[in-house]
Motif scaffolding. Structure first.
Motif, PDB file in Angstrom:
ATOM      1  N   VAL A  13       0.821  -1.216   0.000  1.00 40.03           N
ATOM      2  CA  VAL A  13       0.000   0.000   0.000  1.00 40.03           C
ATOM      3  C   VAL A  13       0.854   1.266   0.000  1.00 40.03           C
ATOM      4  O   VAL A  13       0.676   2.150  -0.828  1.00 40.03           O
ATOM      5  CB  VAL A  13      -0.956   0.007   1.210  1.00 40.03           C
ATOM      6  CG1 VAL A  13      -1.832   1.232   1.161  1.00 40.03           C
ATOM      7  CG2 VAL A  13      -1.799  -1.251   1.207  1.00 40.03           C
ATOM      8  N   ASN A  14       1.811   1.331   0.931  1.00 49.05           N
ATOM      9  CA  ASN A  14       2.689   2.501   0.973  1.00 49.05           C
ATOM     10  C   ASN A  14       4.092   2.108   0.542  1.00 49.05           C
ATOM     11  O   ASN A  14       5.054   2.330   1.250  1.00 49.05           O
ATOM     12  CB  ASN A  14       2.748   3.084   2.375  1.00 49.05           C
ATOM     13  CG  ASN A  14       1.434   3.676   2.782  1.00 49.05           C
ATOM     14  OD1 ASN A  14       0.816   4.414   2.006  1.00 49.05           O
ATOM     15  ND2 ASN A  14       0.963   3.339   3.963  1.00 49.05           N
ATOM     16  N   ASN A  15       4.206   1.507  -0.635  1.00 49.69           N
ATOM     17  CA  ASN A  15       5.520   1.057  -1.082  1.00 49.69           C
ATOM     18  C   ASN A  15       6.526   2.193  -0.991  1.00 49.69           C
ATOM     19  O   ASN A  15       6.276   3.308  -1.442  1.00 49.69           O
ATOM     20  CB  ASN A  15       5.438   0.548  -2.516  1.00 49.69           C
ATOM     21  CG  ASN A  15       6.743  -0.050  -2.973  1.00 49.69           C
ATOM     22  OD1 ASN A  15       7.661   0.674  -3.308  1.00 49.69           O
ATOM     23  ND2 ASN A  15       6.840  -1.358  -2.954  1.00 49.69           N
ATOM     24  N   ILE A  16       7.673   1.859  -0.399  1.00 51.44           N
ATOM     25  CA  ILE A  16       8.631   2.912  -0.080  1.00 51.44           C
ATOM     26  C   ILE A  16       9.121   3.669  -1.315  1.00 51.44           C
ATOM     27  O   ILE A  16       9.325   4.878  -1.281  1.00 51.44           O
ATOM     28  CB  ILE A  16       9.805   2.313   0.733  1.00 51.44           C
ATOM     29  CG1 ILE A  16      10.713   3.399   1.228  1.00 51.44           C
ATOM     30  CG2 ILE A  16      10.581   1.296  -0.066  1.00 51.44           C
ATOM     31  CD1 ILE A  16      11.395   3.058   2.500  1.00 51.44           C
ATOM     32  N   VAL A  17       9.288   2.953  -2.424  1.00 52.56           N
ATOM     33  CA  VAL A  17       9.783   3.622  -3.629  1.00 52.56           C
ATOM     34  C   VAL A  17       8.636   4.259  -4.401  1.00 52.56           C
ATOM     35  O   VAL A  17       8.662   5.441  -4.745  1.00 52.56           O
ATOM     36  CB  VAL A  17      10.521   2.626  -4.545  1.00 52.56           C
ATOM     37  CG1 VAL A  17      11.046   3.342  -5.767  1.00 52.56           C
ATOM     38  CG2 VAL A  17      11.650   1.963  -3.802  1.00 52.56           C
ATOM     39  N   LEU A  18       7.608   3.448  -4.664  1.00 53.42           N
ATOM     40  CA  LEU A  18       6.606   3.879  -5.631  1.00 53.42           C
ATOM     41  C   LEU A  18       5.542   4.791  -5.037  1.00 53.42           C
ATOM     42  O   LEU A  18       4.868   5.505  -5.764  1.00 53.42           O
ATOM     43  CB  LEU A  18       5.941   2.651  -6.245  1.00 53.42           C
ATOM     44  CG  LEU A  18       6.919   1.776  -7.039  1.00 53.42           C
ATOM     45  CD1 LEU A  18       6.296   0.464  -7.397  1.00 53.42           C
ATOM     46  CD2 LEU A  18       7.402   2.500  -8.279  1.00 53.42           C
ATOM     47  N   ALA A  19       5.385   4.786  -3.703  1.00 53.37           N
ATOM     48  CA  ALA A  19       4.391   5.682  -3.124  1.00 53.37           C
ATOM     49  C   ALA A  19       5.026   6.765  -2.265  1.00 53.37           C
ATOM     50  O   ALA A  19       4.503   7.851  -2.141  1.00 53.37           O
ATOM     51  CB  ALA A  19       3.388   4.895  -2.299  1.00 53.37           C
ATOM     52  N   GLN A  20       6.191   6.464  -1.661  1.00 51.48           N
ATOM     53  CA  GLN A  20       6.784   7.448  -0.750  1.00 51.48           C
ATOM     54  C   GLN A  20       8.015   8.132  -1.309  1.00 51.48           C
ATOM     55  O   GLN A  20       8.601   8.997  -0.668  1.00 51.48           O
ATOM     56  CB  GLN A  20       7.154   6.768   0.564  1.00 51.48           C
ATOM     57  CG  GLN A  20       6.010   6.004   1.137  1.00 51.48           C
ATOM     58  CD  GLN A  20       6.080   5.955   2.628  1.00 51.48           C
ATOM     59  OE1 GLN A  20       6.291   6.967   3.267  1.00 51.48           O
ATOM     60  NE2 GLN A  20       5.938   4.777   3.188  1.00 51.48           N
ATOM     61  N   PHE A  21       8.452   7.714  -2.466  1.00 50.43           N
ATOM     62  CA  PHE A  21       9.606   8.343  -3.132  1.00 50.43           C
ATOM     63  C   PHE A  21      10.873   8.323  -2.302  1.00 50.43           C
ATOM     64  O   PHE A  21      11.603   9.300  -2.259  1.00 50.43           O
ATOM     65  CB  PHE A  21       9.320   9.798  -3.497  1.00 50.43           C
ATOM     66  CG  PHE A  21       8.093   9.979  -4.313  1.00 50.43           C
ATOM     67  CD1 PHE A  21       8.045   9.496  -5.601  1.00 50.43           C
ATOM     68  CD2 PHE A  21       7.005  10.623  -3.809  1.00 50.43           C
ATOM     69  CE1 PHE A  21       6.916   9.658  -6.358  1.00 50.43           C
ATOM     70  CE2 PHE A  21       5.859  10.789  -4.554  1.00 50.43           C
ATOM     71  CZ  PHE A  21       5.820  10.305  -5.839  1.00 50.43           C
ATOM     72  N   LEU A  22      11.142   7.224  -1.612  1.00 46.15           N
ATOM     73  CA  LEU A  22      12.419   7.124  -0.922  1.00 46.15           C
ATOM     74  C   LEU A  22      13.258   6.086  -1.654  1.00 46.15           C
ATOM     75  O   LEU A  22      12.739   5.085  -2.132  1.00 46.15           O
ATOM     76  CB  LEU A  22      12.217   6.715   0.540  1.00 46.15           C
ATOM     77  CG  LEU A  22      11.393   7.698   1.368  1.00 46.15           C
ATOM     78  CD1 LEU A  22      11.120   7.147   2.745  1.00 46.15           C
ATOM     79  CD2 LEU A  22      12.097   9.024   1.470  1.00 46.15           C
ATOM     80  N   GLY A  23      14.549   6.323  -1.732  1.00 48.06           N
ATOM     81  CA  GLY A  23      15.428   5.367  -2.401  1.00 48.06           C
ATOM     82  C   GLY A  23      15.324   5.385  -3.912  1.00 48.06           C
ATOM     83  O   GLY A  23      15.520   4.377  -4.580  1.00 48.06           O
ATOM     84  N   ILE A  24      15.032   6.572  -4.466  1.00 44.02           N
ATOM     85  CA  ILE A  24      14.892   6.662  -5.918  1.00 44.02           C
ATOM     86  C   ILE A  24      16.252   6.537  -6.624  1.00 44.02           C
ATOM     87  O   ILE A  24      16.334   5.977  -7.709  1.00 44.02           O
ATOM     88  CB  ILE A  24      14.236   8.003  -6.320  1.00 44.02           C
ATOM     89  CG1 ILE A  24      12.875   8.150  -5.646  1.00 44.02           C
ATOM     90  CG2 ILE A  24      14.093   8.100  -7.814  1.00 44.02           C
ATOM     91  CD1 ILE A  24      11.778   7.367  -6.258  1.00 44.02           C
ATOM     92  N   CYS A  25      17.315   7.048  -5.990  1.00 45.92           N
ATOM     93  CA  CYS A  25      18.630   7.029  -6.657  1.00 45.92           C
ATOM     94  C   CYS A  25      19.067   5.607  -7.022  1.00 45.92           C
ATOM     95  O   CYS A  25      19.336   5.342  -8.186  1.00 45.92           O
ATOM     96  CB  CYS A  25      19.691   7.720  -5.814  1.00 45.92           C
ATOM     97  SG  CYS A  25      19.413   9.475  -5.640  1.00 45.92           S
TER      98      CYS A  25
END
Lengths: 190, 199
Positions: A13-25
């Motif tokens: 639901v709150n996927n860290i990359v796809l929903a929260q924009f963390l760890g994009i690099c």
């Protein structure tokens, strides 16, 4: 049941990359091949779990009693930097092939905002020790899932004929957008 | 390189977001409106400017082996300053940006400039470089914020331009990726067109 909700919500639901924009690099950087992206995901699982555990203990037993919570950012990032260094040394010794593949990106785990982000979120969400560790592992798995799916698509994307301007990163970003849209389907489940 | 072109390179030729793909997390995370993008961009610019200055001042006293942790501590100190100042004077914006303020510390752009530029160049060049890179980053964030706000809610900097609801997707997570993808494609296209040599 409570743990199940934490795990499901962190992965889907709150996927860290796809929903929260963390760890994009690292998500964009090491996702050209499935094998390297899985290696990165493994490193993230390891570092994220230990980092969250250690920073949680530091927060509860050092920063809170001494009333120096304003040092949170500084102390967290130092702990994470030291941990990453350790993982790097261990990996170099145990699996030189993997070390070769991840190369420059391993030091960049320090600046992987997912690690610091999860360590900070745990405090923000007021989790206890066990919940924090479960949350960290679940988020790392969520990161692994996202990057594995993404690199699988990107391997195929490399074979396509795209308009010149769209080649590489722009196309990858749009694919990430579509993946994110797919994950939005989980919204409201938990 | 003279100082003017040193300053200008952050905007187009070496733009952090569109060309170097650094600092993507805040770029995607906070740009649901142009105002948030501007706030985040300026906060990052301040940290970048101050850390470039300090790193280039102390670069000769830091042993090579512990330079990265030292840079991180310098950066984290300024991030804490921004965090506290913003919480005190701009609580609404601070609330909006939330987690991404402490996360400036792990913005690859800031550490990248400290390591690859400020630790090698003179103080003046480092400051100019930090300012240029920071403002270039701000520009990218504001552009993306404007695009998302315009498509997502038909408004700009909070002013409603056209009546209606807009395309909600652009305010939500998928829109961030797609809007940035389209903008990067456009910038790539323009760069190839006007500067064929620098691919």
């Amino acid at each position: 049941m409570e743990y199940f909700i934490i795990v499901f919500s962190a992965i889907f639901v709150n996927n860290i990359v796809l929903a929260q924009f963390l760890g994009i690099c690292p998500f964009l950087g090491v996702s050209k091949k499935i094998t390297t992206s899985l290696g990165m995901a493994g490193a993230v699982v390891f570092v994220m779990t230990i980092a969250t555990l250690v920073t949680y203990l530091i927060f509860r037993f050092i920063l809170m009693p001494l009333d120096i919570i304003y040092l949170q950012t500084i102390s967290y990032i130092l702990v994470i930097a030291a941990l990453v260094q350790m993982v790097e040394i261990v990996m170099k010794k145990v699996s030189p092939a993997l070390y070769q593949a991840l190369g420059v990106y391993l030091p960049l785990i320090t600046t992987n905002c997912a690690i610091l982000g999860v360590a900070l979120l745990v405090i923000q969400n007021d989790y206890n020790l066990m919940e924090s560790v479960v949350f960290a592992i679940a988020n790392a798995i969520g990161f692994g899932l996202a990057i594995a799916l993404f690199s699988g698509i990107r391997e195929h994307l490399a074979l396509l004929n795209l308009p010149k301007g769209m080649e590489g990163v722009p196309a990858a970003l749009i694919i990430a957008g579509l993946l994110s849209m797919a994950f939005m389907g989980f919204a409201g489940v938990v | 390189m003279n100082q003017l072109s040193n300053f200008k390179k952050g905007f187009f030729k070496e733009n952090a977001v569109f060309v170097q793909l650094l600092g993507m997390c805040p770029t995607l995370g906070v740009t649901s409106t142009a105002i948030n993008g501007l706030g985040m961009g300026l906060a990052t610019t301040f940290v970048l400017l101050m850390s470039s200055l300090v790193v280039s001042v102390v670069k000769e006293y830091i042993p090579a082996k512990v330079r990265i942790p030292s840079y991180i501590v310098i950066i984290a100190s300024f991030v804490t300053v921004v965090d506290l100042v913003m919480a005190g004077y701009l609580p609404a914006l601070h609330e909006q940006l939330g987690l991404f303020i402490p996360l400036i510390v792990v913005n690859c752009l800031v550490l990248g400039r400290a390591e690859s530029y400020a630790s090698r160049q003179s103080i003046v060049s480092s400051v100019v470089d930090g300012l240029g890179m920071g403002l270039g980053f701000t520009m990218a964030l504001v552009m993306l914020g404007m695009l998302r706000e315009l498509l997502g809610s038909f408004s700009l900097f909070g002013f409603k331009l056209v009546e209606g609801d807009g395309i909600l997707m652009f305010v939500l997570a998928p829109g961030a990726f797609i809007a940035l993808g389209l903008l990067t494609a456009l910038i790539n296209h323009l760069r190839k067109r006007f500067n064929p040599a620098s691919k």
